[in-house]
Design a protein around this motif. Structure first.
Motif, PDB file in Angstrom:
ATOM      1  N   GLY A   1     -12.692 -13.829   2.249  1.00 33.38           N
ATOM      2  CA  GLY A   1     -13.806 -12.781   2.564  1.00 33.38           C
ATOM      3  C   GLY A   1     -13.678 -11.715   1.364  1.00 33.38           C
ATOM      4  O   GLY A   1     -14.011 -10.613   1.995  1.00 33.38           O
ATOM      5  N   PHE A   2     -13.442 -12.099   0.010  1.00 34.01           N
ATOM      6  CA  PHE A   2     -13.278 -10.989  -0.859  1.00 34.01           C
ATOM      7  C   PHE A   2     -14.510 -11.082  -1.761  1.00 34.01           C
ATOM      8  O   PHE A   2     -14.726 -12.100  -2.469  1.00 34.01           O
ATOM      9  CB  PHE A   2     -12.031 -11.384  -1.695  1.00 34.01           C
ATOM     10  CG  PHE A   2     -10.755 -11.136  -1.160  1.00 34.01           C
ATOM     11  CD1 PHE A   2     -10.275 -11.031   0.005  1.00 34.01           C
ATOM     12  CD2 PHE A   2      -9.620 -10.345  -1.901  1.00 34.01           C
ATOM     13  CE1 PHE A   2      -9.186 -10.856   0.588  1.00 34.01           C
ATOM     14  CE2 PHE A   2      -8.509  -9.728  -1.570  1.00 34.01           C
ATOM     15  CZ  PHE A   2      -8.116 -10.385  -0.144  1.00 34.01           C
ATOM     16  N   CYS A   3     -15.268  -9.984  -1.862  1.00 35.07           N
ATOM     17  CA  CYS A   3     -16.100 -10.026  -2.809  1.00 35.07           C
ATOM     18  C   CYS A   3     -16.088  -9.156  -3.858  1.00 35.07           C
ATOM     19  O   CYS A   3     -16.110  -7.902  -4.111  1.00 35.07           O
ATOM     20  CB  CYS A   3     -17.477  -9.365  -1.927  1.00 35.07           C
ATOM     21  SG  CYS A   3     -19.068  -9.690  -3.048  1.00 35.07           S
ATOM     22  N   CYS A   4     -15.275  -9.857  -4.849  1.00 32.65           N
ATOM     23  CA  CYS A   4     -14.522  -8.958  -5.926  1.00 32.65           C
ATOM     24  C   CYS A   4     -14.884  -9.527  -7.184  1.00 32.65           C
ATOM     25  O   CYS A   4     -15.267 -10.887  -7.173  1.00 32.65           O
ATOM     26  CB  CYS A   4     -13.163  -8.894  -5.632  1.00 32.65           C
ATOM     27  SG  CYS A   4     -12.615  -8.354  -4.026  1.00 32.65           S
ATOM     28  N   MET A   5     -14.548  -8.855  -8.352  1.00 38.08           N
ATOM     29  CA  MET A   5     -14.746  -9.276  -9.673  1.00 38.08           C
ATOM     30  C   MET A   5     -13.612 -10.625 -10.122  1.00 38.08           C
ATOM     31  O   MET A   5     -12.666 -10.365  -9.358  1.00 38.08           O
ATOM     32  CB  MET A   5     -14.826  -8.165 -10.766  1.00 38.08           C
ATOM     33  CG  MET A   5     -15.886  -7.174 -10.648  1.00 38.08           C
ATOM     34  SD  MET A   5     -15.621  -5.771 -11.574  1.00 38.08           S
ATOM     35  CE  MET A   5     -16.014  -6.709 -13.241  1.00 38.08           C
ATOM     36  N   GLY A   6     -14.119 -11.406 -10.756  1.00 38.96           N
ATOM     37  CA  GLY A   6     -13.265 -12.429 -11.017  1.00 38.96           C
ATOM     38  C   GLY A   6     -13.883 -13.651 -11.795  1.00 38.96           C
ATOM     39  O   GLY A   6     -14.670 -13.323 -12.851  1.00 38.96           O
ATOM     40  N   GLY A   7     -13.749 -14.826 -11.423  1.00 32.03           N
ATOM     41  CA  GLY A   7     -14.565 -15.729 -11.734  1.00 32.03           C
ATOM     42  C   GLY A   7     -13.821 -16.680 -12.905  1.00 32.03           C
ATOM     43  O   GLY A   7     -14.317 -17.751 -13.089  1.00 32.03           O
ATOM     44  N   THR A   8     -12.976 -16.285 -13.483  1.00 30.68           N
ATOM     45  CA  THR A   8     -12.298 -16.819 -14.457  1.00 30.68           C
ATOM     46  C   THR A   8     -10.688 -16.336 -14.515  1.00 30.68           C
ATOM     47  O   THR A   8     -10.461 -15.540 -14.130  1.00 30.68           O
ATOM     48  CB  THR A   8     -12.623 -16.396 -16.194  1.00 30.68           C
ATOM     49  OG1 THR A   8     -11.988 -17.068 -17.183  1.00 30.68           O
ATOM     50  CG2 THR A   8     -12.788 -14.857 -16.189  1.00 30.68           C
ATOM     51  N   LYS A   9     -10.032 -17.129 -15.005  1.00 31.16           N
ATOM     52  CA  LYS A   9      -8.425 -17.019 -15.067  1.00 31.16           C
ATOM     53  C   LYS A   9      -7.996 -16.703 -16.490  1.00 31.16           C
ATOM     54  O   LYS A   9      -6.955 -16.654 -16.958  1.00 31.16           O
ATOM     55  CB  LYS A   9      -7.625 -18.074 -14.525  1.00 31.16           C
ATOM     56  CG  LYS A   9      -7.748 -18.081 -12.986  1.00 31.16           C
ATOM     57  CD  LYS A   9      -7.500 -16.995 -12.358  1.00 31.16           C
ATOM     58  CE  LYS A   9      -7.612 -17.166 -10.739  1.00 31.16           C
ATOM     59  NZ  LYS A   9      -7.226 -15.929 -10.064  1.00 31.16           N
TER      60      LYS A   9
END
Length: 458
Positions: free
Chosen positions: A88-96
């Motif tokens: 339930g984390f609505c957070c920036m990211g999407g790439t490592k």
């Protein structure tokens, strides 16, 4: 036919008729979704394989914004997969990929476009909740990256400065003492950075809300309708389930960590599913929270390579998630859960010995190039796909679904296989993994390497 499918992980992870014993399943309430099993022969313009965030968002936007005839085929209940069982984390990211690698590969302007897309994706989740009356129990106003050591805090601070000064992200640095006043105390807490916009939510309530919106806007949902065979008949895609058949002119293939890659040769060996295990405690008392100085409801991630993600839930339970074992059987899941329970006592001594009420597992999806993958099949341009959110799928999958809908509806008409209207980081099909049947072993080696790096402080 379904029984003969050879899946990457243990069969116990693919029981589509069985919900996970998660806190989310126990607390979500009635879904309000009226979807029905696919029975008999049907046809539509766009068929979507997968009833998670990507598929639901694509269906919602196609039906609501473009009046497209669309149906969604889901193997379990709506939200059965990672969309209903994540942290339930609505957070920036999407790439490592490190920012420096993105700049070298694509340039600074493309990095800025990607960062803006991440911010837009988070705001899209909020907007959909408001527009479609979805109560997903939002919590917190940022994400905290918490330093495990003074060395890590220096690295986080340097990264925060770059994100703030070069990329314009709302990132703030908090010393150990400052974070103890706004976050929590811990022997493993050496300061933190906060990143906005970010927040926590109830992931299954969000998936259910999207499902209700999809039906209200005129699209059809078919839960418990696993696609067991996919063929072409002229220009039609023919998707067969155990009880029915669906013909469609175009298909969107989703599924992320549960991607049914066996259905199409063009997707085989490209997703890298990695197991994640989550544990949840009983509700904590105010005295117990005060003993640890816990004040924040924002989601948190620690700075280790082999990291934990955790948060206090709306009824004051502590949730903590991390990587699972390399097989995926129930015994391995139990061992991974026990390790996480021990880590809670080590990190927050006031919580040692506390009772746990829920434990469950699922699959997150990585890719060989550590980037999300959005595009069209070179083998058949009537097939679109979106997957590979690297562990941050709540907003990334929602945004991907919307962008796929725009593309299919002709808003970004192009003959290109890659969606040139999107930031370069997203574009195209993820590369195939060499000797893809060894992916579980690759994951095992990668996690072992991260563990060694954490031990030696690299």
């Amino acid at each position: 036919m379904t029984e003969s499918v050879k899946r990457l992980w243990h069969d116990s992870l693919y029981k589509f008729d069985t919900p996970q014993p998660s806190y989310w399943e126990a607390s979500a309430g009635e879904s309000g979704i009226t979807g029905q099993l696919l029975q008999g022969s049907h046809q539509c313009d766009v068929a979507i394989i997968g009833g998670g965030y990507t598929g639901l968002s694509a269906a919602l936007h196609l039906a609501r914004d473009y009046n497209v005839d669309v149906r969604v085929l889901e193997a379990g209940h709506i939200g059965w997969g990672a969309s209903g069982r994540n942290g339930g984390f609505c957070c920036m990211g999407g790439t490592k990929l490190p920012y420096s690698s993105i700049v070298r590969r694509f340039g600074l302007d493309e990095l800025k476009r990607y960062v803006q897309s991440q911010i837009d994706a988070i705001e899209l989740v909020r907007d959909l909740a408001a527009e479609e009356d979805i109560d997903f129990l939002p919590q917190g106003d940022c994400e905290y990256l918490v330093a495990d050591s003074e060395k890590d805090f220096k690295a986080l601070s340097a990264s925060a400065e770059y994100q703030r000064d070069v990329l314009g992200i709302d990132v703030r640095t908090h010393s150990k003492d400052e974070f103890a006043e706004i976050g929590y105390r811990s022997p493993h807490q050496h300061g933190a950075v906060s990143i906005r916009p970010s927040f926590g939510l109830h992931p299954l309530k969000y998936a259910q809300g999207l499902g209700r919106a999809v039906e209200r806007r005129g699209a059809k949902l078919h839960p418990y309708s696993e696609v067991i065979h996919w063929a072409k008949d002229g220009d039609d895609h023919v998707l067969k389930t155990a009880n029915g058949e669906l013909r469609a002119k175009r298909v969107i293939l989703t599924g992320n960590g549960f991607m049914p890659e066996h259905l199409h040769g063009g997707m085989r060996g490209r997703p890298v599913p990695v197991q994640s295990v989550i544990v949840v405690t009983r509700p904590l008392t105010e005295d117990e929270l005060d003993a640890q100085g816990w004040r924040t409801q924002s989601p948190c991630v620690n700075s280790a390579n082999l990291y934990f993600y955790y948060r206090i839930l709306s009824d004051k339970r502590l949730m903590l998630g991390g990587r699972g074992d390399h097989i995926g059987d129930p015994a391995g899941a139990d061992a991974a859960g026990e390790y996480q329970r021990q880590c809670i006592g080590q990190r927050w001594p006031a919580f040692e010995g506390i009772e746990f009420t829920h434990q469950w597992r699922g699959l997150v999806c990585f890719t060989r190039n550590f980037r999300p993958s959005i595009g069209r099949m070179p083998e058949d341009k009537s097939i679109y796909f979106g997957f590979g959110y690297q562990g941050t799928g709540v907003n990334n999958a929602t945004w991907t679904g919307r962008e796929l809908a725009k593309w299919l509806a002709g808003e970004h008409a192009s003959d290109d296989l890659d969606p040139r209207h999107l930031p370069a980081v997203y574009r195209g099909r993820a590369p195939k993994i060499p000797l893809a049947f060894l992916r579980r072993q690759y994951v095992r080696l990668g996690l072992a390497a991260y563990k060694v790096r954490d031990v030696i402080g690299v």
